[in-house]
Design a protein around this motif. Sequence first.
Motif, mmCIF file in Angstrom:
data_model
loop_
_atom_site.group_PDB
_atom_site.id
_atom_site.type_symbol
_atom_site.label_atom_id
_atom_site.label_comp_id
_atom_site.label_asym_id
_atom_site.label_seq_id
_atom_site.Cartn_x
_atom_site.Cartn_y
_atom_site.Cartn_z
ATOM 1 N N VAL A 142 6.931 -18.783 0.291
ATOM 2 C CA VAL A 142 6.517 -17.401 0.525
ATOM 3 C C VAL A 142 6.110 -16.815 -0.820
ATOM 4 C CG1 VAL A 142 7.185 -15.121 1.367
ATOM 5 C CG2 VAL A 142 8.146 -17.150 2.449
ATOM 6 N N ASP A 143 4.833 -16.439 -0.950
ATOM 7 C CA ASP A 143 4.354 -15.890 -2.218
ATOM 8 C C ASP A 143 3.868 -14.453 -2.034
ATOM 9 O OD1 ASP A 143 4.264 -17.962 -4.515
ATOM 10 O OD2 ASP A 143 3.668 -19.099 -2.738
ATOM 11 N N THR A 144 4.205 -13.612 -2.992
ATOM 12 C CA THR A 144 3.748 -12.222 -2.966
ATOM 13 C C THR A 144 2.423 -12.136 -3.711
ATOM 14 O OG1 THR A 144 6.035 -11.506 -2.970
ATOM 15 C CG2 THR A 144 4.393 -9.840 -3.525
ATOM 16 N N LEU A 145 1.411 -11.563 -3.051
ATOM 17 C CA LEU A 145 0.083 -11.482 -3.659
ATOM 18 C C LEU A 145 -0.172 -10.122 -4.285
ATOM 19 C CD1 LEU A 145 -1.836 -13.141 -0.706
ATOM 20 C CD2 LEU A 145 -1.253 -14.239 -2.864
ATOM 21 N N SER A 146 0.319 -9.072 -3.655
ATOM 22 C CA SER A 146 0.175 -7.736 -4.233
ATOM 23 C C SER A 146 1.239 -6.823 -3.646
ATOM 24 C CB SER A 146 -1.219 -7.167 -3.956
ATOM 25 O OG SER A 146 -1.244 -6.514 -2.707
ATOM 26 N N ARG A 147 1.543 -5.752 -4.401
ATOM 27 C CA ARG A 147 2.584 -4.850 -3.917
ATOM 28 C C ARG A 147 2.450 -3.516 -4.624
ATOM 29 N NH1 ARG A 147 7.782 -7.850 -3.809
ATOM 30 N NH2 ARG A 147 7.743 -7.875 -1.541
ATOM 31 N N HIS A 148 2.452 -2.436 -3.864
ATOM 32 C CA HIS A 148 2.479 -1.118 -4.494
ATOM 33 C C HIS A 148 3.050 -0.047 -3.573
ATOM 34 C CE1 HIS A 148 -1.394 -0.575 -2.355
ATOM 35 N NE2 HIS A 148 -1.052 0.703 -2.358
ATOM 36 N N VAL A 149 3.537 1.025 -4.198
ATOM 37 C CA VAL A 149 4.036 2.169 -3.440
ATOM 38 C C VAL A 149 2.932 3.214 -3.416
ATOM 39 C CG1 VAL A 149 5.779 3.990 -3.311
ATOM 40 C CG2 VAL A 149 6.415 1.737 -4.182
ATOM 41 N N ASP A 150 2.560 3.667 -2.220
ATOM 42 C CA ASP A 150 1.534 4.689 -2.106
ATOM 43 C C ASP A 150 2.117 6.034 -2.573
ATOM 44 O OD1 ASP A 150 -1.112 5.583 -1.092
ATOM 45 O OD2 ASP A 150 0.141 6.799 0.219
ATOM 46 N N PRO A 151 1.501 6.637 -3.604
ATOM 47 C CA PRO A 151 2.092 7.855 -4.152
ATOM 48 C C PRO A 151 2.102 9.025 -3.154
ATOM 49 C CG PRO A 151 0.014 7.322 -5.267
ATOM 50 C CD PRO A 151 0.302 6.207 -4.333
ATOM 51 N N ALA A 152 1.160 9.045 -2.244
ATOM 52 C CA ALA A 152 1.080 10.171 -1.309
ATOM 53 C C ALA A 152 2.140 10.086 -0.212
ATOM 54 C CB ALA A 152 -0.316 10.229 -0.695
ATOM 55 N N THR A 153 2.366 8.885 0.320
ATOM 56 C CA THR A 153 3.261 8.753 1.476
ATOM 57 C C THR A 153 4.597 8.090 1.140
ATOM 58 O OG1 THR A 153 2.303 6.608 1.993
ATOM 59 C CG2 THR A 153 1.312 8.515 3.079
ATOM 60 N N GLY A 154 4.680 7.403 -0.004
ATOM 61 C CA GLY A 154 5.896 6.671 -0.351
ATOM 62 C C GLY A 154 6.019 5.342 0.371
ATOM 63 N N ILE A 155 4.975 4.966 1.094
ATOM 64 C CA ILE A 155 4.993 3.708 1.846
ATOM 65 C C ILE A 155 4.766 2.525 0.892
ATOM 66 C CG2 ILE A 155 3.727 2.347 3.585
ATOM 67 C CD1 ILE A 155 3.292 4.997 5.119
ATOM 68 N N LEU A 156 5.616 1.493 1.050
ATOM 69 C CA LEU A 156 5.494 0.282 0.233
ATOM 70 C C LEU A 156 4.606 -0.716 0.969
ATOM 71 C CD1 LEU A 156 6.567 -1.509 -2.212
ATOM 72 C CD2 LEU A 156 8.302 -2.305 -0.609
ATOM 73 N N ARG A 157 3.490 -1.074 0.328
ATOM 74 C CA ARG A 157 2.553 -2.019 0.947
ATOM 75 C C ARG A 157 2.615 -3.348 0.198
ATOM 76 N NH1 ARG A 157 -2.503 -4.193 0.596
ATOM 77 N NH2 ARG A 157 -3.791 -4.199 2.458
ATOM 78 N N THR A 158 2.784 -4.428 0.935
ATOM 79 C CA THR A 158 2.922 -5.755 0.321
ATOM 80 C C THR A 158 2.013 -6.764 1.014
ATOM 81 O OG1 THR A 158 5.260 -5.291 -0.122
ATOM 82 C CG2 THR A 158 4.597 -7.587 -0.242
ATOM 83 N N GLU A 159 1.381 -7.605 0.216
ATOM 84 C CA GLU A 159 0.621 -8.727 0.783
ATOM 85 C C GLU A 159 1.332 -10.028 0.417
ATOM 86 O OE1 GLU A 159 -3.940 -6.917 0.507
ATOM 87 O OE2 GLU A 159 -3.350 -8.569 -0.785
ATOM 88 N N ARG A 160 1.531 -10.878 1.404
ATOM 89 C CA ARG A 160 2.191 -12.160 1.139
ATOM 90 C C ARG A 160 1.417 -13.321 1.759
ATOM 91 N NH1 ARG A 160 8.557 -11.933 2.330
ATOM 92 N NH2 ARG A 160 7.832 -11.689 4.485
ATOM 93 N N LEU A 161 1.609 -14.460 1.143
ATOM 94 C CA LEU A 161 1.020 -15.697 1.645
ATOM 95 C C LEU A 161 2.175 -16.608 2.053
ATOM 96 C CD1 LEU A 161 -1.532 -17.549 1.937
ATOM 97 C CD2 LEU A 161 -1.086 -18.287 -0.395
ATOM 98 N N ILE A 162 2.204 -16.970 3.314
ATOM 99 C CA ILE A 162 3.310 -17.771 3.820
ATOM 100 C C ILE A 162 2.804 -19.176 4.133
ATOM 101 C CG2 ILE A 162 4.983 -17.960 5.730
ATOM 102 C CD1 ILE A 162 4.666 -14.736 5.702
ATOM 103 N N THR A 163 3.470 -20.172 3.572
ATOM 104 C CA THR A 163 3.036 -21.561 3.758
ATOM 105 C C THR A 163 4.005 -22.287 4.680
ATOM 106 O OG1 THR A 163 2.146 -21.514 1.509
ATOM 107 C CG2 THR A 163 2.380 -23.678 2.528
ATOM 108 N N CYS A 164 3.460 -22.887 5.720
ATOM 109 C CA CYS A 164 4.284 -23.582 6.706
ATOM 110 C C CYS A 164 3.939 -25.063 6.751
ATOM 111 C CB CYS A 164 4.043 -23.030 8.110
ATOM 112 S SG CYS A 164 4.271 -21.274 8.257
ATOM 113 N N LYS A 165 4.939 -25.852 7.113
ATOM 114 C CA LYS A 165 4.715 -27.276 7.329
ATOM 115 C C LYS A 165 5.358 -27.615 8.667
ATOM 116 C CE LYS A 165 5.869 -31.760 5.364
ATOM 117 N NZ LYS A 165 4.867 -32.496 4.691
#
Lengths: 80, 190
Positions: free
Chosen positions: B38-61
């Motif tokens: 599981v890798d995190t690609l990007s992450r930030h807190v939106d200053p207006a709403t306080g919502i945490l947005r995260t992009e991840r790449l999940i590798t399955c076998k």
Amino acid sequence: MSASLAPECNEVKERYDSCFLKWYSEKYLRGKGTTDECADLFKDYKQCLTSVLKKRGIDKMLEEAREDHKENDALNMRRK
Amino acid sequence: MKVFSNEETFNYSWEEVSTANWRKYCPWNDKSTHVIAVDTLSRHVDPATGILRTERLITCKQSAPKWLASLMGGTDISQVFETSYVDPESKKVTMVSQNLTFANIINVRETVVYQPLSATKTQFKQDAQITALCGGWQKVKSAVEDATVSRFRENAIKGKEGFEAVLEMSRRVFSEEKMKQREQQEKMAL
């Protein structure tokens, strides 16, 4: 914590993940987490990961998926 | 198109569940072994709403049925792209994901939502839409979709069991840490 798809990034990822989890549970969920204290660690991890994604051609697939996900932002980035 | 829906209740607070969710696929989870990275690609807190947005790449076998594996070019590694949103004010985690691999054969879109039912209970809601894209016979498409739905069903059961183990361990480690802190404070006071 889970592993990285690139074994050479595992160490920096582990450091970043622990930092994030601590920040998330101790600050963010308590309404004190507007600044990202783990940004420096994330930069190291991201640098390691980006080159691997490029090498394996995953970066192109990601670009397309990101386009598809734009509508989700419109739905989920506003407060209800 | 086929749809897979599932709902579960976890006897933990939303705060505990949303924290443990970040390490759902750690070694404490010995059930969901199909997730290998599981890798995190990007992450930030939106200053207006306080919502945490995260992009991840999940590798399955995960090995597919033989007939399906040949259709998919014989690889058993697949990747999923996930965007998640945490709203700490309304206490809601939303995770939207889609497959990156085999995108020319099948389209899988999954939405998972975690919301509190009470101070000690959290609801997990999962919805997946599975659409086979391969041209040709409807029969083949239907079979590809059915195989994917049954894989979802298997993984959902394992996922619940595995996540329960992670929640239990997280609570144990947290209380041990608290105890250590208290002991240290007492020592300092002496």
